[in-house]
Design a protein around this motif. Sequence first.
Motif, short mmCIF file in Angstrom:
data_model
loop_
_atom_site.label_atom_id
_atom_site.label_comp_id
_atom_site.label_asym_id
_atom_site.label_seq_id
_atom_site.Cartn_x
_atom_site.Cartn_y
_atom_site.Cartn_z
N GLY A 292 59.10 23.22 -14.22
CA GLY A 292 58.33 22.93 -15.62
C GLY A 292 57.41 23.15 -15.45
O GLY A 292 56.33 22.57 -16.92
N ASP A 293 56.37 23.96 -14.78
CA ASP A 293 55.03 24.56 -14.78
C ASP A 293 54.80 24.72 -16.04
O ASP A 293 53.43 24.43 -15.71
CB ASP A 293 55.00 25.01 -13.72
CG ASP A 293 53.24 24.97 -12.24
OD1 ASP A 293 53.06 23.82 -13.05
OD2 ASP A 293 53.31 26.04 -12.36
N TRP A 294 55.25 25.67 -16.16
CA TRP A 294 54.84 26.77 -17.48
C TRP A 294 54.67 25.59 -18.60
O TRP A 294 53.90 25.88 -19.49
CB TRP A 294 55.89 28.02 -17.63
CG TRP A 294 57.23 27.19 -18.85
CD1 TRP A 294 58.33 26.87 -17.70
CD2 TRP A 294 57.68 26.98 -20.15
NE1 TRP A 294 59.31 26.99 -18.71
CE2 TRP A 294 59.31 26.81 -19.69
CE3 TRP A 294 56.63 27.08 -21.00
CZ2 TRP A 294 59.58 26.33 -21.13
CZ3 TRP A 294 57.31 27.19 -21.52
CH2 TRP A 294 58.29 26.33 -22.05
N VAL A 295 55.58 25.06 -19.47
CA VAL A 295 55.33 23.59 -19.73
C VAL A 295 54.20 23.11 -19.90
O VAL A 295 52.71 22.89 -21.22
CB VAL A 295 56.13 23.12 -20.00
CG1 VAL A 295 55.95 21.56 -21.41
CG2 VAL A 295 57.84 23.45 -19.87
N ARG A 296 54.11 23.17 -18.21
CA ARG A 296 52.42 22.07 -18.24
C ARG A 296 51.23 22.33 -18.95
O ARG A 296 50.44 22.57 -19.45
CB ARG A 296 52.62 20.95 -17.07
CG ARG A 296 53.55 20.27 -16.77
CD ARG A 296 52.76 19.27 -15.61
NE ARG A 296 52.94 20.44 -14.33
CZ ARG A 296 54.84 20.16 -13.83
NH1 ARG A 296 55.83 19.62 -14.50
NH2 ARG A 296 54.55 20.92 -12.79
N GLU A 297 51.39 24.07 -18.39
CA GLU A 297 50.02 24.65 -18.45
C GLU A 297 49.73 25.16 -19.68
O GLU A 297 48.66 25.30 -20.37
CB GLU A 297 50.52 25.95 -17.47
CG GLU A 297 49.66 27.63 -17.83
CD GLU A 297 48.07 26.64 -16.94
OE1 GLU A 297 48.53 25.90 -16.00
OE2 GLU A 297 47.05 26.88 -17.32
N ALA A 298 50.72 25.40 -20.78
CA ALA A 298 51.15 25.78 -21.98
C ALA A 298 50.30 24.64 -22.73
O ALA A 298 49.20 24.92 -23.51
CB ALA A 298 51.64 25.57 -22.77
N ALA A 299 50.78 23.34 -22.20
CA ALA A 299 50.20 22.03 -23.10
C ALA A 299 48.41 21.89 -22.40
O ALA A 299 47.79 21.74 -24.35
CB ALA A 299 50.87 21.15 -23.04
N LYS A 300 48.28 22.57 -21.32
CA LYS A 300 46.41 22.09 -21.28
C LYS A 300 45.90 23.25 -22.42
O LYS A 300 45.05 22.94 -22.61
CB LYS A 300 46.43 22.79 -19.53
CG LYS A 300 45.63 21.69 -19.00
CD LYS A 300 46.17 21.59 -17.60
CE LYS A 300 45.06 23.04 -16.89
NZ LYS A 300 45.91 22.98 -15.87
N GLU A 304 42.95 22.85 -25.02
CA GLU A 304 42.04 23.71 -24.88
C GLU A 304 41.36 23.79 -25.87
O GLU A 304 40.22 24.04 -26.87
CB GLU A 304 41.83 24.08 -23.86
CG GLU A 304 41.06 24.32 -22.83
CD GLU A 304 41.03 25.03 -22.07
OE1 GLU A 304 41.16 25.04 -20.94
OE2 GLU A 304 40.05 26.50 -21.33
N LYS A 305 42.12 25.30 -26.08
CA LYS A 305 42.33 25.41 -27.99
C LYS A 305 42.00 24.46 -28.54
O LYS A 305 40.85 24.86 -29.88
CB LYS A 305 43.38 26.02 -28.44
CG LYS A 305 43.53 27.53 -28.70
CD LYS A 305 44.77 28.05 -28.94
CE LYS A 305 45.19 28.23 -30.26
NZ LYS A 305 46.29 28.26 -30.08
N LYS A 306 42.62 23.47 -28.75
CA LYS A 306 42.92 22.03 -29.78
C LYS A 306 40.90 21.91 -29.81
O LYS A 306 40.08 21.82 -30.86
CB LYS A 306 43.76 21.12 -29.93
CG LYS A 306 44.51 20.93 -31.04
CD LYS A 306 45.24 20.59 -30.81
CE LYS A 306 45.03 19.31 -32.16
NZ LYS A 306 46.46 18.02 -32.03
N ARG A 307 40.61 21.54 -28.59
CA ARG A 307 38.83 21.11 -28.18
C ARG A 307 38.27 22.04 -28.58
O ARG A 307 36.73 21.64 -29.43
CB ARG A 307 38.97 20.68 -26.93
CG ARG A 307 39.02 19.32 -26.51
CD ARG A 307 38.45 19.12 -24.99
NE ARG A 307 39.18 20.09 -24.05
CZ ARG A 307 39.62 19.85 -23.13
NH1 ARG A 307 41.32 18.64 -23.81
NH2 ARG A 307 40.50 20.21 -22.62
N ASN A 308 38.50 23.29 -28.38
CA ASN A 308 37.82 25.04 -28.56
C ASN A 308 37.49 24.95 -30.16
O ASN A 308 36.05 24.14 -31.00
CB ASN A 308 37.39 25.52 -27.96
CG ASN A 308 37.87 25.66 -26.48
OD1 ASN A 308 36.80 24.89 -25.98
ND2 ASN A 308 38.40 26.59 -25.45
N ARG A 309 38.07 24.47 -31.00
CA ARG A 309 38.49 24.89 -32.27
C ARG A 309 37.38 23.42 -32.73
O ARG A 309 36.77 23.54 -34.33
CB ARG A 309 40.02 24.60 -32.32
CG ARG A 309 40.18 25.29 -34.06
CD ARG A 309 41.61 25.44 -34.27
NE ARG A 309 42.33 27.07 -33.86
CZ ARG A 309 42.95 27.01 -33.79
NH1 ARG A 309 44.07 26.49 -34.60
NH2 ARG A 309 43.44 28.15 -33.04
#
Length: 315
Positions: A292-300, A304-309
């Motif tokens: 599930g590592d890739w899911v956690r990474e994608a969510a992170k 971050e993208k949302k925060r930057n936007r």
Amino acid sequence: MLVQDMEQIFQDKIDREIKIEPKDWMPEAYRKTNLRQISQHAHSEVVGMLPEGNWISRAPSLKRKAILLAKIQDEGGHGLYLYSAAETLGFSRDEMINDLLSGKAKYSSIFNYPSLSWADMGAVGWLVDGAAILNQVMLCRTSYGPYARAMVRICKEESFHQRQGFDALLVLSRGSKEQKAMCQDAINRWWWPSLMMFGPKDSESTNSDQSMKWKIKRKTNDELRQQFVDMIAEQIKTLGMVLPDPALKWNEARKHYDFGAINWEEFWNVVKGNGPCNKQRLAARNKAHDEGDWVREAAKQYAEKKRNRAKEQAA
Ligand code: FAQ
């Protein structure tokens, strides 16, 4: 204010049935024991998905498959509410999960037994969920607010779980000679481990006295175990099966069933990590976590993208 005074105010609140909330003052030991119990409980729900997950692809009909899937999803959900409740005590979900995956944290002994036949799905629902409910109905009135509230919803779902388990066994108990034998065999294997779920006998229970004073627990391990034996000894009559205990007998003077000695050596062996499936269960959880590592990474990355936007828009 002196610590003794704070402790007195805290105990008065407990005695007056006022719930303790995350931002209230609480003794450090109260925080720790709640964190210990709630996180162990969360881990039990999550590891508890494994013995049943083993049977999703082999359920005997579409209806049984859908029911089993729904039940297992509920258990995942229970784990999530409980991790959230535990997090209010100042320990992150990541830290709790790391403790589970490393083998440091405990979870219920019951989930270290194998599920060998379809009848085991019935026995798990009827006996394991049955034992869990008795314990959890008491926990709806536990003194820590977030835990008590999580338990209310969990109990509603658990009663459906127990009913479906009993129903699956009822069908088998009215079936062919082989189905009846499969039903009895599952009951034989799950009975004693279910009794062990309630924990060590009261005289050996290290946490009970304090947890009862703080109303974290409202009934002792032995009280709940007896309640469970009394309930199951009656319900099994409908199935026309027997419990694997020659000492089981109604005691008119006590108004309870007497029952035989529990193998505590087996219990502690399982708790210490040496049960039939402990290693397999932890390996399965670790594998799922790694995958599930890739899911956690994608969510992170997404967060971050949302925060930057949002920052760009505010600028
Ligand atoms: N397994 O002093 P006590 C479910 C440990 S959820 C492993 O009496 P306490 C849903 C205990 O942690 C099932 N360890 O402890 C489902 C302590 O060690 P520690 C889980 C056990 O906390 C169904 C030591 O022994 N339910 O089934 C066990 O006062 C079907 C001394 O014991 C809960 O967790 C055990 N059985 O009382 C999911 C309910 N028993 O921590 C899927 C909440 C004891 O000091 C499919 N928990 N230990 O190192 C509780 O009510 C309590 O924690 C007890 C134990 C009653 C379990």
